[in-house]
Write a protein that holds these residues in place. Structure first.
Motif, PDB file in Angstrom:
ATOM      1  N   MET A 189     -66.013 -58.503 -49.901  1.00 59.36           N
ATOM      2  CA  MET A 189     -65.756 -59.314 -49.275  1.00 59.36           C
ATOM      3  C   MET A 189     -64.644 -59.189 -48.837  1.00 59.36           C
ATOM      4  O   MET A 189     -64.369 -58.956 -47.441  1.00 59.36           O
ATOM      5  CB  MET A 189     -66.311 -61.122 -49.450  1.00 59.36           C
ATOM      6  CG  MET A 189     -67.302 -60.870 -49.589  1.00 59.36           C
ATOM      7  SD  MET A 189     -67.870 -63.025 -49.989  1.00 59.36           S
ATOM      8  CE  MET A 189     -67.055 -63.071 -51.644  1.00 59.36           C
ATOM      9  N   MET A 190     -63.290 -59.245 -49.269  1.00 56.22           N
ATOM     10  CA  MET A 190     -62.334 -58.687 -48.644  1.00 56.22           C
ATOM     11  C   MET A 190     -62.140 -57.182 -48.218  1.00 56.22           C
ATOM     12  O   MET A 190     -61.626 -57.649 -46.573  1.00 56.22           O
ATOM     13  CB  MET A 190     -61.027 -58.816 -50.262  1.00 56.22           C
ATOM     14  CG  MET A 190     -60.835 -59.602 -50.829  1.00 56.22           C
ATOM     15  SD  MET A 190     -60.974 -61.437 -49.362  1.00 56.22           S
ATOM     16  CE  MET A 190     -59.388 -60.171 -49.363  1.00 56.22           C
ATOM     17  N   LYS A 191     -62.742 -56.459 -48.288  1.00 54.58           N
ATOM     18  CA  LYS A 191     -62.747 -55.136 -47.499  1.00 54.58           C
ATOM     19  C   LYS A 191     -63.388 -55.245 -46.067  1.00 54.58           C
ATOM     20  O   LYS A 191     -63.428 -54.457 -44.851  1.00 54.58           O
ATOM     21  CB  LYS A 191     -63.841 -54.283 -48.253  1.00 54.58           C
ATOM     22  CG  LYS A 191     -63.070 -53.820 -49.154  1.00 54.58           C
ATOM     23  CD  LYS A 191     -63.997 -52.809 -50.176  1.00 54.58           C
ATOM     24  CE  LYS A 191     -63.120 -51.991 -50.941  1.00 54.58           C
ATOM     25  NZ  LYS A 191     -63.680 -50.629 -52.319  1.00 54.58           N
ATOM     26  N   SER A 192     -64.362 -56.599 -45.889  1.00 53.70           N
ATOM     27  CA  SER A 192     -64.809 -56.807 -44.962  1.00 53.70           C
ATOM     28  C   SER A 192     -64.195 -58.140 -44.204  1.00 53.70           C
ATOM     29  O   SER A 192     -64.841 -58.505 -42.915  1.00 53.70           O
ATOM     30  CB  SER A 192     -66.218 -57.588 -44.651  1.00 53.70           C
ATOM     31  OG  SER A 192     -67.472 -56.320 -45.551  1.00 53.70           O
ATOM     32  N   HIS A 193     -62.664 -57.820 -44.156  1.00 51.06           N
ATOM     33  CA  HIS A 193     -61.098 -58.301 -43.976  1.00 51.06           C
ATOM     34  C   HIS A 193     -61.354 -60.384 -44.012  1.00 51.06           C
ATOM     35  O   HIS A 193     -61.366 -60.703 -42.757  1.00 51.06           O
ATOM     36  CB  HIS A 193     -61.541 -58.304 -42.205  1.00 51.06           C
ATOM     37  CG  HIS A 193     -61.584 -56.835 -42.195  1.00 51.06           C
ATOM     38  ND1 HIS A 193     -60.382 -55.809 -42.376  1.00 51.06           N
ATOM     39  CD2 HIS A 193     -62.356 -56.096 -41.427  1.00 51.06           C
ATOM     40  CE1 HIS A 193     -60.709 -54.833 -42.024  1.00 51.06           C
ATOM     41  NE2 HIS A 193     -61.765 -54.930 -41.822  1.00 51.06           N
ATOM     42  N   ALA A 194     -61.837 -60.492 -44.923  1.00 48.67           N
ATOM     43  CA  ALA A 194     -61.728 -62.285 -45.383  1.00 48.67           C
ATOM     44  C   ALA A 194     -60.531 -62.201 -45.479  1.00 48.67           C
ATOM     45  O   ALA A 194     -59.674 -61.402 -45.587  1.00 48.67           O
ATOM     46  CB  ALA A 194     -62.369 -62.305 -46.701  1.00 48.67           C
ATOM     47  N   ASN A 195     -59.920 -63.710 -45.448  1.00 47.01           N
ATOM     48  CA  ASN A 195     -58.203 -64.111 -45.217  1.00 47.01           C
ATOM     49  C   ASN A 195     -58.116 -64.250 -46.597  1.00 47.01           C
ATOM     50  O   ASN A 195     -56.788 -63.383 -46.720  1.00 47.01           O
ATOM     51  CB  ASN A 195     -58.308 -65.129 -44.413  1.00 47.01           C
ATOM     52  CG  ASN A 195     -58.662 -64.827 -42.858  1.00 47.01           C
ATOM     53  OD1 ASN A 195     -59.255 -64.957 -42.508  1.00 47.01           O
ATOM     54  ND2 ASN A 195     -57.572 -64.667 -42.181  1.00 47.01           N
ATOM     55  N   LYS A 196     -58.515 -64.604 -47.078  1.00 49.08           N
ATOM     56  CA  LYS A 196     -58.188 -65.440 -48.761  1.00 49.08           C
ATOM     57  C   LYS A 196     -59.724 -64.327 -49.875  1.00 49.08           C
ATOM     58  O   LYS A 196     -60.248 -64.698 -48.951  1.00 49.08           O
ATOM     59  CB  LYS A 196     -57.376 -66.100 -49.163  1.00 49.08           C
ATOM     60  CG  LYS A 196     -56.166 -66.124 -47.865  1.00 49.08           C
ATOM     61  CD  LYS A 196     -56.131 -68.010 -48.558  1.00 49.08           C
ATOM     62  CE  LYS A 196     -54.828 -68.052 -47.809  1.00 49.08           C
ATOM     63  NZ  LYS A 196     -54.047 -69.518 -47.641  1.00 49.08           N
ATOM     64  N   GLY A 197     -59.370 -64.236 -50.672  1.00 46.14           N
ATOM     65  CA  GLY A 197     -60.209 -63.931 -51.779  1.00 46.14           C
ATOM     66  C   GLY A 197     -59.689 -64.728 -53.000  1.00 46.14           C
ATOM     67  O   GLY A 197     -58.903 -64.092 -53.504  1.00 46.14           O
ATOM     68  N   ALA A 198     -61.278 -65.150 -53.705  1.00 48.02           N
ATOM     69  CA  ALA A 198     -60.487 -65.265 -55.615  1.00 48.02           C
ATOM     70  C   ALA A 198     -62.106 -65.019 -55.921  1.00 48.02           C
ATOM     71  O   ALA A 198     -63.049 -65.189 -55.098  1.00 48.02           O
ATOM     72  CB  ALA A 198     -60.102 -66.946 -55.265  1.00 48.02           C
ATOM     73  N   THR A 199     -61.870 -64.868 -57.335  1.00 47.21           N
ATOM     74  CA  THR A 199     -62.646 -64.691 -58.087  1.00 47.21           C
ATOM     75  C   THR A 199     -62.689 -65.809 -59.057  1.00 47.21           C
ATOM     76  O   THR A 199     -62.241 -66.773 -59.843  1.00 47.21           O
ATOM     77  CB  THR A 199     -63.114 -63.571 -58.741  1.00 47.21           C
ATOM     78  OG1 THR A 199     -62.274 -62.611 -57.406  1.00 47.21           O
ATOM     79  CG2 THR A 199     -63.877 -63.163 -59.475  1.00 47.21           C
ATOM     80  N   GLY A 200     -64.546 -66.398 -59.963  1.00 47.19           N
ATOM     81  CA  GLY A 200     -64.559 -67.581 -60.385  1.00 47.19           C
ATOM     82  C   GLY A 200     -65.010 -68.116 -60.802  1.00 47.19           C
ATOM     83  O   GLY A 200     -64.929 -68.821 -59.117  1.00 47.19           O
ATOM     84  N   GLU A 201     -65.315 -69.524 -61.907  1.00 53.13           N
ATOM     85  CA  GLU A 201     -65.667 -70.523 -60.529  1.00 53.13           C
ATOM     86  C   GLU A 201     -64.780 -71.497 -60.765  1.00 53.13           C
ATOM     87  O   GLU A 201     -64.563 -72.476 -59.475  1.00 53.13           O
ATOM     88  CB  GLU A 201     -66.103 -70.908 -62.506  1.00 53.13           C
ATOM     89  CG  GLU A 201     -66.976 -72.269 -63.150  1.00 53.13           C
ATOM     90  CD  GLU A 201     -67.406 -72.793 -64.636  1.00 53.13           C
ATOM     91  OE1 GLU A 201     -68.261 -72.472 -64.581  1.00 53.13           O
ATOM     92  OE2 GLU A 201     -65.611 -72.951 -65.198  1.00 53.13           O
ATOM     93  N   ASN A 202     -63.203 -71.662 -61.091  1.00 53.78           N
ATOM     94  CA  ASN A 202     -62.447 -72.219 -60.774  1.00 53.78           C
ATOM     95  C   ASN A 202     -61.611 -72.145 -59.708  1.00 53.78           C
ATOM     96  O   ASN A 202     -61.728 -72.754 -59.170  1.00 53.78           O
ATOM     97  CB  ASN A 202     -61.172 -72.488 -62.085  1.00 53.78           C
ATOM     98  CG  ASN A 202     -60.219 -73.371 -61.851  1.00 53.78           C
ATOM     99  OD1 ASN A 202     -60.709 -74.843 -62.240  1.00 53.78           O
ATOM    100  ND2 ASN A 202     -59.421 -73.399 -61.181  1.00 53.78           N
ATOM    101  N   ALA A 203     -61.941 -70.993 -59.297  1.00 52.45           N
ATOM    102  CA  ALA A 203     -61.562 -70.601 -57.405  1.00 52.45           C
ATOM    103  C   ALA A 203     -62.759 -71.258 -56.739  1.00 52.45           C
ATOM    104  O   ALA A 203     -62.339 -71.796 -55.509  1.00 52.45           O
ATOM    105  CB  ALA A 203     -61.500 -69.264 -57.186  1.00 52.45           C
ATOM    106  N   ILE A 204     -63.626 -70.684 -57.311  1.00 52.97           N
ATOM    107  CA  ILE A 204     -64.819 -71.930 -56.827  1.00 52.97           C
ATOM    108  C   ILE A 204     -64.874 -73.327 -55.764  1.00 52.97           C
ATOM    109  O   ILE A 204     -64.718 -73.900 -55.064  1.00 52.97           O
ATOM    110  CB  ILE A 204     -66.425 -70.737 -56.475  1.00 52.97           C
ATOM    111  CG1 ILE A 204     -66.735 -69.693 -56.040  1.00 52.97           C
ATOM    112  CG2 ILE A 204     -68.140 -71.991 -56.554  1.00 52.97           C
ATOM    113  CD1 ILE A 204     -67.272 -68.670 -56.957  1.00 52.97           C
TER     114      ILE A 204
END
Length: 138
Positions: free
Chosen positions: A44-59
């Motif tokens: 998703m970051m390669k598709s130009h999202a501004n920020k990215g985060a991974t995992g349960e707590n981030a979501i």
């Protein structure tokens, strides 16, 4: 405005959603890529999202900040995506005050009746159109 795109597995659906949002929306709209795993977030970051985060707590944390959450319907079904969607994730997304726009892509042991069977690209276009209408974005 913050739009959270949530996806798992390889992130293919989420990356298509992010691309469509980026093409259709003004640059001031922030798009968060929230992956159940790092591969999904990276796609998703390669598709130009501004920020990215991974995992349960981030979501869980980011779902509280979002104005809109977009993803496959599986993101609100505990233990879906081969167990990648935890109960806590699905609960946080469902409980969020954000508008949830869910694509009717679900696990094999679920059936939804009364929906028109459309290709993924048309579902994404419908989701973007709905979000633009809801927030009066030209």
């Amino acid at each position: 405005m913050i739009i959270a795109v949530v996806d798992g597995m390889g992130g293919g659906i989420g990356s298509q959603i992010v691309s469509s949002l980026r093409d259709e929306l003004p640059s001031y709209v922030e798009i968060y890529a929230l992956g159940t795993n790092s591969i999904a977030t990276s796609a998703m970051m390669k598709s130009h999202a501004n920020k990215g985060a991974t995992g349960e707590n981030a979501i869980c944390v980011s779902s509280k900040k979002a104005n809109v959450i977009i993803g496959p319907m599986s993101i609100v079904i505990p233990n879906s995506m081969m167990g990648e969607v935890t109960c806590r994730m699905s609960e946080a997304i469902s409980d969020s005050e954000a508008l949830k726009i869910l694509l009717p892509l679900i696990p094999e042991d679920f059936e939804l009746v009364g929906l028109e069977n459309k290709p993924l690209i048309l579902l994404i276009k419908d989701a973007v159109k709905l979000m633009k209408k809801e927030f009066n974005i030209k």
